[in-house]
Scaffold this active site. Structure first.
Site, PDB file in Angstrom:
ATOM      1  N   LEU A 176     -15.125   4.612  -3.362  1.00 30.18           N
ATOM      2  CA  LEU A 176     -13.704   4.302  -3.367  1.00 30.18           C
ATOM      3  C   LEU A 176     -13.342   3.277  -4.441  1.00 30.18           C
ATOM      4  CD1 LEU A 176     -11.173   5.002  -1.702  1.00 30.18           C
ATOM      5  CD2 LEU A 176     -11.587   2.921  -0.396  1.00 30.18           C
ATOM      6  N   HIS A 230      -8.796  10.501  -0.381  1.00 29.82           N
ATOM      7  CA  HIS A 230      -8.239   9.345  -1.081  1.00 29.82           C
ATOM      8  C   HIS A 230      -8.091   9.714  -2.547  1.00 29.82           C
ATOM      9  CE1 HIS A 230      -7.676   5.274  -2.552  1.00 29.82           C
ATOM     10  NE2 HIS A 230      -7.618   4.838  -1.316  1.00 29.82           N
ATOM     11  N   ARG A 245      -0.917   9.215   0.273  1.00 30.54           N
ATOM     12  CA  ARG A 245      -2.207   9.562  -0.307  1.00 30.54           C
ATOM     13  C   ARG A 245      -2.359  11.059  -0.542  1.00 30.54           C
ATOM     14  NH1 ARG A 245      -6.390   5.500   2.958  1.00 30.54           N
ATOM     15  NH2 ARG A 245      -5.837   3.639   1.760  1.00 30.54           N
ATOM     16  N   ARG A 271      -3.050   9.482   7.139  1.00 26.93           N
ATOM     17  CA  ARG A 271      -3.125   8.072   7.519  1.00 26.93           C
ATOM     18  C   ARG A 271      -2.456   7.190   6.489  1.00 26.93           C
ATOM     19  NH1 ARG A 271      -6.316   3.912   6.251  1.00 26.93           N
ATOM     20  NH2 ARG A 271      -8.032   5.106   5.337  1.00 26.93           N
ATOM     21  N   HIS A 281     -12.200  10.771   2.495  1.00 23.29           N
ATOM     22  CA  HIS A 281     -12.168   9.347   2.843  1.00 23.29           C
ATOM     23  C   HIS A 281     -11.994   9.062   4.327  1.00 23.29           C
ATOM     24  CE1 HIS A 281     -11.492   5.100   2.384  1.00 23.29           C
ATOM     25  NE2 HIS A 281     -10.237   5.171   2.789  1.00 23.29           N
ATOM     26  N   PHE A 336       0.871  -1.165   0.000  1.00 23.59           N
ATOM     27  CA  PHE A 336       0.000   0.000   0.000  1.00 23.59           C
ATOM     28  C   PHE A 336       0.912   1.220   0.000  1.00 23.59           C
ATOM     29  CE2 PHE A 336      -4.677  -0.321   1.515  1.00 23.59           C
ATOM     30  CZ  PHE A 336      -4.980  -1.195   0.484  1.00 23.59           C
ATOM     31  N   GLN A 382      -8.315  13.186   5.208  1.00 27.05           N
ATOM     32  CA  GLN A 382      -7.644  12.526   4.098  1.00 27.05           C
ATOM     33  C   GLN A 382      -8.568  12.426   2.886  1.00 27.05           C
ATOM     34  OE1 GLN A 382      -6.526   8.086   3.888  1.00 27.05           O
ATOM     35  NE2 GLN A 382      -4.596   9.118   4.332  1.00 27.05           N
ATOM     36  N   GLU A 437      -7.127   1.292  -2.930  1.00 32.57           N
ATOM     37  CA  GLU A 437      -5.697   1.469  -3.138  1.00 32.57           C
ATOM     38  C   GLU A 437      -5.039   0.171  -3.597  1.00 32.57           C
ATOM     39  OE1 GLU A 437      -2.022   3.086  -0.388  1.00 32.57           O
ATOM     40  OE2 GLU A 437      -3.937   4.134  -0.408  1.00 32.57           O
TER      41      GLU A 437
END
Length: 598
Positions: free
Chosen positions: A269, A252, A303, A401, A367, A136, A250, A272
């Protein structure tokens, strides 16, 4: 059922069911379920625990977390360990994280992943049959364990089955509207059964807020529309707890965008995991544009970096007609995509897009809220007996995050809170909550809800909620500036005035639920805007165009508490230092090298 004489002459009298329990868990997602499981495993009688869900059991927002859950198992990269996981988390959080809370998560997760495996979670496997792990963004090694691309769904299914095997009681479709407190102590909570419209009062020795975050306060977001509306932070703040880091939201990089997908999919979403398994980003001119912004980490940079890169491509005219860019994994074999990304493949196939032969259209989407409630090392808030875990709490993620850490946090602090509360129940002889004080507080709030249900004002709460979402998108989005934040606060005050004249149906109506959501949203939106206006720098997910540099003097957390006249008071607090073991990992300079995937 309990009823009572009028409150201060108010009418009608509130009638409600009273439920007595030792531990009330508010939120039935992964964090709440794991806390309840730990309580029972630590010897608490299941009948002394009650889990409350705002939706049907098993339909929590956890199920929308698809890509994976972090833990340094080393099944793909044996050199990985928990200290490197902690170092990556601190770097991604721009060193605003609470190091102790980071270490709680990273130390526990290898064992907790093995435990989930023992409980039957359907992890994807390596060729040797071990739990598989993928990259990730911004992770030095492959440490994201996964179940295809439906990890959250598999996780919650596993936890619900475990909780049911332990006979842990739960109630679904219950909206908690107030945590009751007196003299700095939590006494329980009150709310409404959304199916029947009946009012409920839960008298509890201890309450756990596991009610999610606040990113549904944005017009483009990756949550269900009626989830992540700020319930957890608002309930805690109104009960007397402090909030922290609320300005850090955040975005995304890859949410669905485009006319061909339809309005219901906008912002949803695109995990990722698509980029973790080799997906590439292209602008409308066919350029793989991350080469300009992050030539070493490419699509798997942090991100915030990738989201701002996409935003810039669109603003400078290199985006698609729908305001996005293209995400393409068609260079991978069809069988690989179907095996590793089954839900994504099926979703886009249903919408007429074959991921094995063509790209999908994406743009940033709100997100995750890194901010939340201030808690100690055991997840207890400033209010005695009130705990906060999961996305409701602050401290683990700092300014941004790390992907895969959200599910990890729910499990690690679900366990930690459960341990602490079990010890508390076993070791304390707390004075019982008195009948008179509990019912006095419950009746007072429920009288207000009764009045709300009969409101015949001129404003539709759902319309106001949508306007608030537009306000947040316009003034507290990926890019912010001081002038816009001040404008946002002025618009918020105007919305608050209009919210005093609502048209609301009975307690089973959509308008009643949205009126409660709106109350929470007004509180949390103000906290986000004030925190963002106060932080005169750019750091992580918070980017001020009028203060584009990171300022070492701002390596402090912004804390928000209610002042003596009910307003928000902001202060700052220093960030702690990591342990020597984690500092050693930081000094070693581990970093993801994207080109290992090619």
């Amino acid at each position: 059922m309990e009823s009572d004489r009028p409150v201060d002459g108010a009418s009608p009298e509130p009638t409600y069911e009273t439920v007595d329990v030792s531990v009330l868990v508010i939120g039935a997602g992964a964090a709440g379920a794991r806390a309840a499981i730990e309580l029972v495993q630590q010897g608490v009688d299941p009948e002394d625990v009650l889990v409350i869900g705002k939706r049907g059991h098993g339909d929590a927002h956890t199920t929308w977390a698809r890509g994976g859950i972090n833990g340094a198992l080393g099944t793909q990269d044996p050199e990985d360990d928990w200290t490197i996981h902690a170092a990556d988390t601190l770097k991604e959080g721009h060193f605003l994280n609470d190091p102790g809370k980071v270490e709680t998560v990273t130390q526990r997760m290898p064992r907790l992943l093995r435990e989930l495996d023992d409980w039957g979670m359907a992890f994807s496997r390596t060729a040797d049959g071990d739990i598989d792990q993928r990259y990730f963004g911004a992770q030095s090694f492959r440490r994201t364990a996964f179940a295809g691309d439906y990890t959250g769904e598999s996780l919650l299914k596993t936890l619900v089955a475990k909780a049911q095997s332990l006979s842990i009681p739960y109630r679904e479709n219950v909206f908690i509207s107030r945590v009751l407190t007196e003299d700095g102590r939590a006494l329980g909570a009150v709310g409404v059964d959304l199916d029947t419209g009946d009012f409920l009062a839960f008298r509890a020795d201890t309450a756990v807020l596991a009610a999610g975050g606040y990113t549904s306060l944005y017009d483009r977001h990756s949550s269900q529309d009626d989830e992540n509306t700020g319930d957890g932070p608002a309930l805690a703040y109104e009960a007397g707890a402090r909030l922290m880091d609320m300005e850090f939201v955040q975005f995304h990089p890859t949410g669905m965008v485009g006319d061909r997908y339809g309005e219901e999919w906008d912002g949803r979403l695109v995990t990722e995991a698509v980029r973790g398994d080799g997906g590439r980003l292209y602008n409308s001119e066919g350029e793989r544009f991350m080469e300009r912004y992050s030539p070493d980490q490419m699509e798997l940079d942090a991100r915030d970096v990738v989201a701002r890169a996409i935003d810039r491509e669109v603003r400078e005219g290199r985006g698609t007609e729908n305001g996005g860019v293209y995400l393409d994994i068609s260079h991978r074999e069809r069988e690989y995509i179907e095996e590793r990304l089954p839900r994504m493949y099926e979703r886009f196939a249903d919408l007429g897009v074959d991921m094995a032969t063509e790209p999908v259209e994406v743009a940033p989407t709100a997100h995750y809220g890194m901010g939340g409630v201030v808690v100690d090392e055991h997840s207890e808030t400033d209010v005695d007996g009130l705990y906060a875990i999961g996305e409701t709490m602050a401290g683990v993620h700092g300014a941004n995050r790390l992907g895969g850490n959200s599910l990890a946090e729910t499990i690690a602090f679900g366990e930690a809170a459960g341990e602490a509360i079990a010890d508390r129940l076993a070791g304390e002889d707390r004075p019982a909550v008195g009948d008179d004080q509990f019912h006095r507080l419950a009746r007072h709030h429920l009288a207000d809800l009764t009045t709300l249900a009969g409101s015949d004002g001129s404003e539709d709460p759902e319309v106001l909620f949508d306007e608030l979402r537009g306000l947040m998108g316009a003034h507290a989005g990926i890019l912010r500036d001081g002038e816009g934040l001040v404008e946002g606060l002025a618009e918020l005050e105007a919305l608050r005035e209009r919210a005093g004249d609502l048209a609301v149906g009975d307690p089973t109506s959509r308008s009643f639920e949205f009126a409660l959501n709106l109350g929470f949203a007004l509180t949390v939106t103000e906290a986000v805007l004030r925190g963002a206006a106060e932080r005169a720098e750019s750091r992580g997910a918070h980017y001020r165009t009028d203060h584009p540099e990171t300022d070492d003097g701002w390596r402090r957390n912004i804390v928000i508490e209610r002042d003596s006249v009910g307003g928000m008071h902001l202060s700052t607090t220093a960030v702690g230092s990591p342990s020597q073991a984690v500092q050693t990992a930081l000094d070693a300079g581990y970093e993801l090298n994207y080109h290992q995937l090619e």
